[in-house]
Design a protein around this motif. Structure first.
Motif, PDB file in Angstrom:
ATOM      1  N   ALA A   1       0.839  -1.200   0.000  1.00 11.47           N
ATOM      2  CA  ALA A   1       0.000   0.000   0.000  1.00 11.47           C
ATOM      3  C   ALA A   1       0.872   1.248   0.000  1.00 11.47           C
ATOM      4  CB  ALA A   1      -0.908  -0.013   1.222  1.00 11.47           C
ATOM      5  N   GLU A   2       1.890   1.239   0.827  1.00 14.24           N
ATOM      6  CA  GLU A   2       2.772   2.400   0.918  1.00 14.24           C
ATOM      7  C   GLU A   2       3.473   2.645  -0.421  1.00 14.24           C
ATOM      8  OE1 GLU A   2       4.910   2.271   4.707  1.00 14.24           O
ATOM      9  OE2 GLU A   2       6.478   3.430   3.683  1.00 14.24           O
ATOM     10  N   ARG A   3       3.942   1.573  -1.035  1.00  5.68           N
ATOM     11  CA  ARG A   3       4.646   1.694  -2.318  1.00  5.68           C
ATOM     12  C   ARG A   3       3.726   2.224  -3.401  1.00  5.68           C
ATOM     13  NH1 ARG A   3       7.268  -3.904  -2.149  1.00  5.68           N
ATOM     14  NH2 ARG A   3       9.142  -3.565  -0.917  1.00  5.68           N
ATOM     15  N   ALA A   4       2.467   1.795  -3.358  1.00  6.05           N
ATOM     16  CA  ALA A   4       1.522   2.161  -4.422  1.00  6.05           C
ATOM     17  C   ALA A   4       1.305   3.671  -4.478  1.00  6.05           C
ATOM     18  CB  ALA A   4       0.185   1.463  -4.190  1.00  6.05           C
ATOM     19  N   LEU A   5       1.513   4.343  -3.349  1.00  2.00           N
ATOM     20  CA  LEU A   5       1.209   5.782  -3.288  1.00  2.00           C
ATOM     21  C   LEU A   5       2.371   6.666  -3.736  1.00  2.00           C
ATOM     22  CD1 LEU A   5      -1.037   5.973  -0.118  1.00  2.00           C
ATOM     23  CD2 LEU A   5      -1.663   6.564  -2.464  1.00  2.00           C
ATOM     24  N   SER A   6       3.407   6.029  -4.318  1.00  2.00           N
ATOM     25  CA  SER A   6       4.528   6.840  -4.804  1.00  2.00           C
ATOM     26  C   SER A   6       4.130   7.624  -6.046  1.00  2.00           C
ATOM     27  CB  SER A   6       5.729   5.948  -5.083  1.00  2.00           C
ATOM     28  OG  SER A   6       5.345   4.990  -6.050  1.00  2.00           O
ATOM     29  N   SER A   7       3.008   7.261  -6.666  1.00  3.42           N
ATOM     30  CA  SER A   7       2.508   8.000  -7.833  1.00  3.42           C
ATOM     31  C   SER A   7       0.995   7.907  -7.831  1.00  3.42           C
ATOM     32  CB  SER A   7       3.108   7.381  -9.099  1.00  3.42           C
ATOM     33  OG  SER A   7       2.133   7.216 -10.102  1.00  3.42           O
ATOM     34  N   LEU A   8       0.335   8.743  -8.626  1.00  2.00           N
ATOM     35  CA  LEU A   8      -1.133   8.703  -8.672  1.00  2.00           C
ATOM     36  C   LEU A   8      -1.638   8.458 -10.088  1.00  2.00           C
ATOM     37  CD1 LEU A   8      -2.059  11.559  -6.160  1.00  2.00           C
ATOM     38  CD2 LEU A   8      -2.401   9.109  -5.840  1.00  2.00           C
ATOM     39  N   VAL A   9      -0.791   7.877 -10.948  1.00  2.00           N
ATOM     40  CA  VAL A   9      -1.258   7.539 -12.303  1.00  2.00           C
ATOM     41  C   VAL A   9      -2.183   6.321 -12.200  1.00  2.00           C
ATOM     42  CG1 VAL A   9       0.841   8.478 -13.344  1.00  2.00           C
ATOM     43  CG2 VAL A   9       0.691   6.008 -12.866  1.00  2.00           C
TER      44      VAL A   9
END
Ligand SMILES: Nc1ncnc2c1ncn2[C@@H]1O[C@H](COP(=O)(O)OP(=O)(O)OP(=O)(O)O)[C@@H](O)[C@H]1O
Ligand SMILES: CC(C)(CO)[C@@H](O)C(=O)NCCC(=O)O
Ligand SMILES: [K+]
Length: 249
Positions: free
Chosen positions: A168-176
């Motif tokens: 989850a934390e990794r997924a939020l490194s971008s918002l594409v």
């Protein structure tokens, strides 16, 4: 030494400050009372003699937390109480006792710091927005699910949404647009919060033009920081209000 606590629905935010000058000795976030007691015991220096707290938990939970602390440290505990008005701010709820005390303290703190109209946004388990006009009148606010509640609802009520905290934390490194489930959910929920915050800004502008200060606080403040670059990010805003509501002299 004064122990200060903000007891939210999921976590207890704590800090210890010096009675003289209010400089911060230590602090953190814990999820149980026993973890809190251990953390405070782990501090160097004298044990705090007094405690002030704000809680949005039940009366019973809050009382038992206070008792555990006075037993552990022999300190006196005062809790923030609902008020119709304080420090130039009036509570805008029809029934002032129903306004969450964390919201009340955050808006007291915000108005105290800004001395003009303010929009106070708190991103925790729930997300809240509160409006205080330049004259100190609380106009009311909004409550919606925060990031932890949104993601848990999706995890609980679907069969194929499952992922861990690290992903989850990794997924939020971008918002594409997401190409995995975790990206799609985490970014989708983050964008819900962006939309919420932008709508609050529009409402505040409709009320006050550009004459207002935006405060952002709460554990998930960083998620919306880019959406409101003009905002003052004040992680301890509730503690600012707590010192006003519970002066210890
Ligand atoms: N050090 C931390 N410990 C725990 N949660 C954190 C921390 N830093 C950021 N967070 C995030 O903050 C959110 C929780 O917000 P916060 O701690 O403000 O409120 P809470 O106690 O859960 O609820 P409330 O809104 O009732 O105060 C979680 O989504 C979590 O991911
Ligand atoms: C909205 C929360 C959960 C935010 O922490 C808290 O302020 C609360 O429990 N408030 C009571 C309901 C209200 O403020 O109308
Ligand atoms: K909170």
């Amino acid at each position: 030494m004064i122990l200060e606590l903000d007891c939210g629905n999921s976590f207890i935010k704590w800090r210890v400050i010096r009675s003289e000058g209010a400089s911060i000795v230590g602090g953190g976030v814990v999820d149980t009372v026993s973890a809190l007691i251990d953390a405070v015991r782990g501090l160097r220096g004298p044990v705090p003699g007094r405690c002030r707290l704000v809680s949005v938990r039940t009366e019973e939970e809050t009382t038992s937390l206070g008792q555990a602390l006075s037993q552990a440290f022999g300190l006196s505990v005062v809790s923030a109480r609902p008020a119709k008005a304080l420090a130039g701010v009036t509570n805008g709820y029809d029934d002032y006792e129903r306004l969450g005390l964390d919201r009340w303290l955050a808006l007291l703190g915000g108005y105290h710091l800004a001395r003009r109209a303010c929009l106070v946004i708190d991103l925790g388990t729930a997300v809240t927005a509160d409006y205080v006009c330049a004259a100190g009148e609380h106009l009311g606010g909004f409550i919606c699910p925060g990031m932890p509640l949104m993601r848990n609802q999706l995890r609980t009520h679907t069969r194929r949404i499952r992922y861990d905290d690290l992903a989850a934390e990794r997924a939020l490194s971008s918002l594409v647009p997401g190409r995995t489930t975790v990206e799609a959910v985490e970014r989708g929920c983050a964008l819900m919060l962006h939309g919420f915050v932008l709508t609050q800004l529009e409402q505040a502008q409709a009320l006050w033009g550009e004459d207002f200060t935006v405060f952002v606080t709460g554990g998930d403040a960083a998620l919306v920081q880019n959406v409101v670059p003009q905002a003052r990010i004040v992680p301890d805003l509730v503690f600012v209000g707590l010192a006003m509501a519970c002066p210890l002299d």
